[in-house]
Design a protein around this motif. Structure first.
Motif, PDB file in Angstrom:
ATOM      1  N   VAL A  44       0.846  -1.197   0.000  1.00  0.00           N
ATOM      2  CA  VAL A  44       0.000   0.000   0.000  1.00  0.00           C
ATOM      3  C   VAL A  44       0.882   1.246   0.000  1.00  0.00           C
ATOM      4  O   VAL A  44       1.858   1.335   0.743  1.00  0.00           O
ATOM      5  N   GLY A  45       0.517   2.209  -0.859  1.00  0.00           N
ATOM      6  CA  GLY A  45       1.277   3.457  -0.943  1.00  0.00           C
ATOM      7  C   GLY A  45       0.421   4.672  -0.644  1.00  0.00           C
ATOM      8  O   GLY A  45      -0.818   4.613  -0.677  1.00  0.00           O
ATOM      9  N   LEU A  46       1.095   5.786  -0.337  1.00  0.00           N
ATOM     10  CA  LEU A  46       0.427   7.067  -0.068  1.00  0.00           C
ATOM     11  C   LEU A  46       0.971   8.090  -1.061  1.00  0.00           C
ATOM     12  O   LEU A  46       2.191   8.178  -1.267  1.00  0.00           O
ATOM     13  N   SER A  47       0.088   8.860  -1.654  1.00  0.00           N
ATOM     14  CA  SER A  47       0.520   9.773  -2.707  1.00  0.00           C
ATOM     15  C   SER A  47       1.296  10.972  -2.171  1.00  0.00           C
ATOM     16  O   SER A  47       0.819  11.685  -1.285  1.00  0.00           O
ATOM     17  N   PRO A  48       2.481  11.232  -2.763  1.00  0.00           N
ATOM     18  CA  PRO A  48       3.210  12.461  -2.432  1.00  0.00           C
ATOM     19  C   PRO A  48       2.689  13.651  -3.238  1.00  0.00           C
ATOM     20  O   PRO A  48       3.077  14.789  -2.994  1.00  0.00           O
ATOM     21  N   VAL A 101      -5.033   8.539  -1.794  1.00  0.00           N
ATOM     22  CA  VAL A 101      -4.902   9.880  -2.360  1.00  0.00           C
ATOM     23  C   VAL A 101      -5.511  10.851  -1.350  1.00  0.00           C
ATOM     24  O   VAL A 101      -6.290  10.448  -0.485  1.00  0.00           O
ATOM     25  N   ASP A 102      -5.155  12.111  -1.463  1.00  0.00           N
ATOM     26  CA  ASP A 102      -5.720  13.112  -0.561  1.00  0.00           C
ATOM     27  C   ASP A 102      -7.188  13.360  -0.921  1.00  0.00           C
ATOM     28  O   ASP A 102      -7.609  13.120  -2.065  1.00  0.00           O
ATOM     29  N   THR A 103      -7.931  13.887   0.037  1.00  0.00           N
ATOM     30  CA  THR A 103      -9.358  14.157  -0.203  1.00  0.00           C
ATOM     31  C   THR A 103      -9.567  15.146  -1.357  1.00  0.00           C
ATOM     32  O   THR A 103     -10.580  15.063  -2.050  1.00  0.00           O
ATOM     33  N   VAL A 104      -8.614  16.049  -1.586  1.00  0.00           N
ATOM     34  CA  VAL A 104      -8.787  16.984  -2.713  1.00  0.00           C
ATOM     35  C   VAL A 104      -8.708  16.248  -4.062  1.00  0.00           C
ATOM     36  O   VAL A 104      -9.130  16.779  -5.082  1.00  0.00           O
ATOM     37  N   ASP A 105      -8.129  15.046  -4.034  1.00  0.00           N
ATOM     38  CA  ASP A 105      -8.010  14.249  -5.262  1.00  0.00           C
ATOM     39  C   ASP A 105      -9.028  13.104  -5.295  1.00  0.00           C
ATOM     40  O   ASP A 105      -8.816  12.100  -6.000  1.00  0.00           O
ATOM     41  N   ALA A 106     -10.121  13.251  -4.542  1.00  0.00           N
ATOM     42  CA  ALA A 106     -11.121  12.177  -4.456  1.00  0.00           C
ATOM     43  C   ALA A 106     -11.613  11.742  -5.841  1.00  0.00           C
ATOM     44  O   ALA A 106     -11.939  10.565  -6.058  1.00  0.00           O
ATOM     45  N   ALA A 107     -11.620  12.669  -6.796  1.00  0.00           N
ATOM     46  CA  ALA A 107     -12.091  12.343  -8.150  1.00  0.00           C
ATOM     47  C   ALA A 107     -11.177  11.342  -8.847  1.00  0.00           C
ATOM     48  O   ALA A 107     -11.566  10.742  -9.857  1.00  0.00           O
ATOM     49  N   ARG A 159      -8.475   4.821  -1.791  1.00  0.00           N
ATOM     50  CA  ARG A 159      -9.303   5.596  -0.876  1.00  0.00           C
ATOM     51  C   ARG A 159      -8.788   7.029  -0.844  1.00  0.00           C
ATOM     52  O   ARG A 159      -7.580   7.248  -0.996  1.00  0.00           O
ATOM     53  N   ALA A 160      -9.685   7.980  -0.613  1.00  0.00           N
ATOM     54  CA  ALA A 160      -9.288   9.383  -0.455  1.00  0.00           C
ATOM     55  C   ALA A 160      -9.392   9.761   1.016  1.00  0.00           C
ATOM     56  O   ALA A 160     -10.479   9.681   1.603  1.00  0.00           O
ATOM     57  N   VAL A 161      -8.282  10.134   1.607  1.00  0.00           N
ATOM     58  CA  VAL A 161      -8.227  10.534   3.021  1.00  0.00           C
ATOM     59  C   VAL A 161      -7.272  11.732   3.132  1.00  0.00           C
ATOM     60  O   VAL A 161      -6.462  11.945   2.223  1.00  0.00           O
ATOM     61  N   PRO A 162      -7.337  12.492   4.220  1.00  0.00           N
ATOM     62  CA  PRO A 162      -6.394  13.617   4.345  1.00  0.00           C
ATOM     63  C   PRO A 162      -4.947  13.107   4.360  1.00  0.00           C
ATOM     64  O   PRO A 162      -4.626  12.161   5.094  1.00  0.00           O
ATOM     65  N   LEU A 163      -4.096  13.686   3.544  1.00  0.00           N
ATOM     66  CA  LEU A 163      -2.706  13.206   3.433  1.00  0.00           C
ATOM     67  C   LEU A 163      -1.670  14.273   3.754  1.00  0.00           C
ATOM     68  O   LEU A 163      -0.524  14.184   3.310  1.00  0.00           O
ATOM     69  N   MET A 164      -2.053  15.294   4.520  1.00  0.00           N
ATOM     70  CA  MET A 164      -1.054  16.312   4.880  1.00  0.00           C
ATOM     71  C   MET A 164      -0.448  15.988   6.239  1.00  0.00           C
ATOM     72  O   MET A 164      -1.164  15.902   7.244  1.00  0.00           O
ATOM     73  N   MET A 165       0.874  15.839   6.262  1.00  0.00           N
ATOM     74  CA  MET A 165       1.566  15.447   7.501  1.00  0.00           C
ATOM     75  C   MET A 165       1.855  16.695   8.343  1.00  0.00           C
ATOM     76  O   MET A 165       3.011  17.036   8.589  1.00  0.00           O
ATOM     77  N   THR A 166       0.794  17.360   8.776  1.00  0.00           N
ATOM     78  CA  THR A 166       0.955  18.623   9.511  1.00  0.00           C
ATOM     79  C   THR A 166       1.512  18.414  10.915  1.00  0.00           C
ATOM     80  O   THR A 166       2.207  19.262  11.438  1.00  0.00           O
ATOM     81  N   ASP A 167       1.176  17.285  11.539  1.00  0.00           N
ATOM     82  CA  ASP A 167       1.736  16.955  12.847  1.00  0.00           C
ATOM     83  C   ASP A 167       1.713  15.431  12.991  1.00  0.00           C
ATOM     84  O   ASP A 167       1.228  14.721  12.108  1.00  0.00           O
ATOM     85  N   VAL A 168       2.234  14.948  14.113  1.00  0.00           N
ATOM     86  CA  VAL A 168       2.359  13.494  14.278  1.00  0.00           C
ATOM     87  C   VAL A 168       0.977  12.836  14.303  1.00  0.00           C
ATOM     88  O   VAL A 168       0.792  11.748  13.743  1.00  0.00           O
ATOM     89  N   GLU A 169      -0.014  13.514  14.924  1.00  0.00           N
ATOM     90  CA  GLU A 169      -1.358  12.918  15.015  1.00  0.00           C
ATOM     91  C   GLU A 169      -1.965  12.747  13.622  1.00  0.00           C
ATOM     92  O   GLU A 169      -2.496  11.686  13.295  1.00  0.00           O
ATOM     93  N   THR A 172      -2.657   4.806   9.894  1.00  0.00           N
ATOM     94  CA  THR A 172      -3.771   3.922  10.263  1.00  0.00           C
ATOM     95  C   THR A 172      -4.617   3.597   9.024  1.00  0.00           C
ATOM     96  O   THR A 172      -5.012   2.445   8.812  1.00  0.00           O
ATOM     97  N   GLU A 173      -4.879   4.615   8.200  1.00  0.00           N
ATOM     98  CA  GLU A 173      -5.652   4.390   6.971  1.00  0.00           C
ATOM     99  C   GLU A 173      -4.915   3.437   6.023  1.00  0.00           C
ATOM    100  O   GLU A 173      -5.528   2.596   5.374  1.00  0.00           O
ATOM    101  N   ALA A 174      -3.607   3.586   5.956  1.00  0.00           N
ATOM    102  CA  ALA A 174      -2.816   2.707   5.078  1.00  0.00           C
ATOM    103  C   ALA A 174      -2.902   1.257   5.558  1.00  0.00           C
ATOM    104  O   ALA A 174      -3.076   0.329   4.748  1.00  0.00           O
TER     105      ALA A 174
END
Ligand code: GDP
Ligand code: CA
Length: 330
Positions: free
Chosen positions: A238-242, A283-289, A302-312, A319-321
């Motif tokens: 499983v990967g997460l989009s940069p 993918v990030d929620t902005v890329d849900a399309a 799946r589209a979920v928030p992908l900004m690493m703004t803090d550890v949480e 967790t989503e991955a």
């Protein structure tokens, strides 16, 4: 749970901090990119391994994302006073110590994997950090060479080209000129470092963090045997989009994606990895399309928030991955 993560520098390191928080009991092995390694001032510098080690070990310069916190630059200033460069690569005094220890141990005959383990004995990153290989692989970037005579024959009129070290392209030139190709020099002859194939074979899940798909994850996959081992492991990958909103969140990944003919979109990066390798993609929620396009390529998305703004926030991404990995497994 045994998790294998293929990591570059900042994107990989920050994701790993979230993963450790999300899965505190997991046994995490990190296969780190060494294609960015460079010899400077007679020292071997491994920027991506060090970014992972400092970030997880609590020594990173947080805002910068690389190098040490509370850094000073006396050595670099003294070198500059002698006219000795390059001046464009940031190496602080504290960081220099790491490269001196590494170079000394390599000179004494230790492979990079053993040296990395020794450095990690100080930093205690809480993961097993392995270089992708003990052999020398150096990423070079092919760019136009305006100073050379134009090409002749079939290529007549096209500017001549030259290969520069990845760090020269990225740090000195700031990826400001087009990259025509990205070449992991030495990859064909390289062998995975001890423990790399074993960790993949024993993994319950393999994760691609939001690292650069070309010069970080792509270089690791270029080590002969690594891509095959992942594809053959029979566990969820499983990967997460940069790429978020059709641009890299940070840095110039679009420039090296263009060099390999890949658009800077979350869906194009997923297709670039391909369903032969990747089972799931966030993918990030902005890329849900883009979810439909990725799923049409045979990759669960799946589209979920992908900004690493803090550890949480980063832990929620991890967790989503892991959740997507379980869906794939089921
Ligand atoms: P490098 O070796 O230091 O360049 O680091 P990596 O290859 O590990 O990661 C670089 C990538 O991380 C860039 O392409 C960024 O787009 C991506 N990145 C950085 N921060 C974030 C973030 O908060 N979210 C996502 N999704 N990607 C990020
Ligand atoms: Ca890097």
């Amino acid at each position: 749970m045994r998790i294998v993560v293929l990591a570059g520098g900042i994107g990989g390191a920050r994701f790993l901090r979230g993963l450790k928080s999300a899965a505190p009991d997991a046994d995490i092995t990190v296969i780190g990119n060494t294609g960015d390694d460079i010899h400077l001032f007679g020292l071997k510098v491994c920027p991506d391994l060090d970014t992972v080690m400092y970030t997880l070990g609590g020594g990173i310069h947080e805002d910068q994302g690389w190098g040490r916190a509370d850094e000073s630059f006396a050595v670099k200033e003294e070198l500059a006073a002698y006219g000795v460069g390059p001046e464009w690569f940031g190496l602080g005094d504290r960081d220099f110590a790491t490269h001196i220890v590494r170079t000394q141990m390599i000179g004494a005959g230790y492979p990079l994997s053993a040296v990395t383990e020794a450095l990690c004995a100080r930093w205690q990153p809480g993961v097993r950090l392995l270089p992708m290989t003990d052999d020398r692989i150096e990423t070079h970037v092919l760019i136009d060479d305006p100073d050379a005579p134009a090409a002749e024959g079939a290529d007549e009129g096209r500017p001549a080209r030259k290969a520069v070290h990845f760090q020269e392209y990225w740090v000195r030139l700031r990826a400001s000129v087009p990259a025509h190709a990205v070449i992991p020099v030495g990859a064909e002859q390289a062998k995975p470092a001890p423990g790399v194939l074993e960790a993949i074979a024993a993994a319950d899940v393999v994760l691609f963090p939001p690292s650069n798909p070309v010069v970080s994850v792509g270089t690791i996959l270029a080590v002969p045997g690594v891509r095959e081992a992942i594809a053959d492991a029979g566990v969820p990958v499983v990967g997460l989009s940069p790429i978020v909103g059709d641009a890299p969140v940070r840095g110039m990944a679009d420039k090296v994606l263009a060099a390999v003919g890949v658009e800077s979109t979350a869906a194009a990066v997923a297709r670039h990895y391909g369903s032969g390798l990747l089972d799931g993609w966030l993918v990030d929620t902005v890329d849900a399309a883009a979810v439909g396009e990725v799923e049409a390529a045979g990759i669960r998305c799946r589209a979920v928030p992908l900004m690493m703004t803090d550890v949480e926030a980063t832990a929620r991404m991890a967790t989503e991955a892991l959740k997507l990995a379980e869906e794939v497994r089921a």
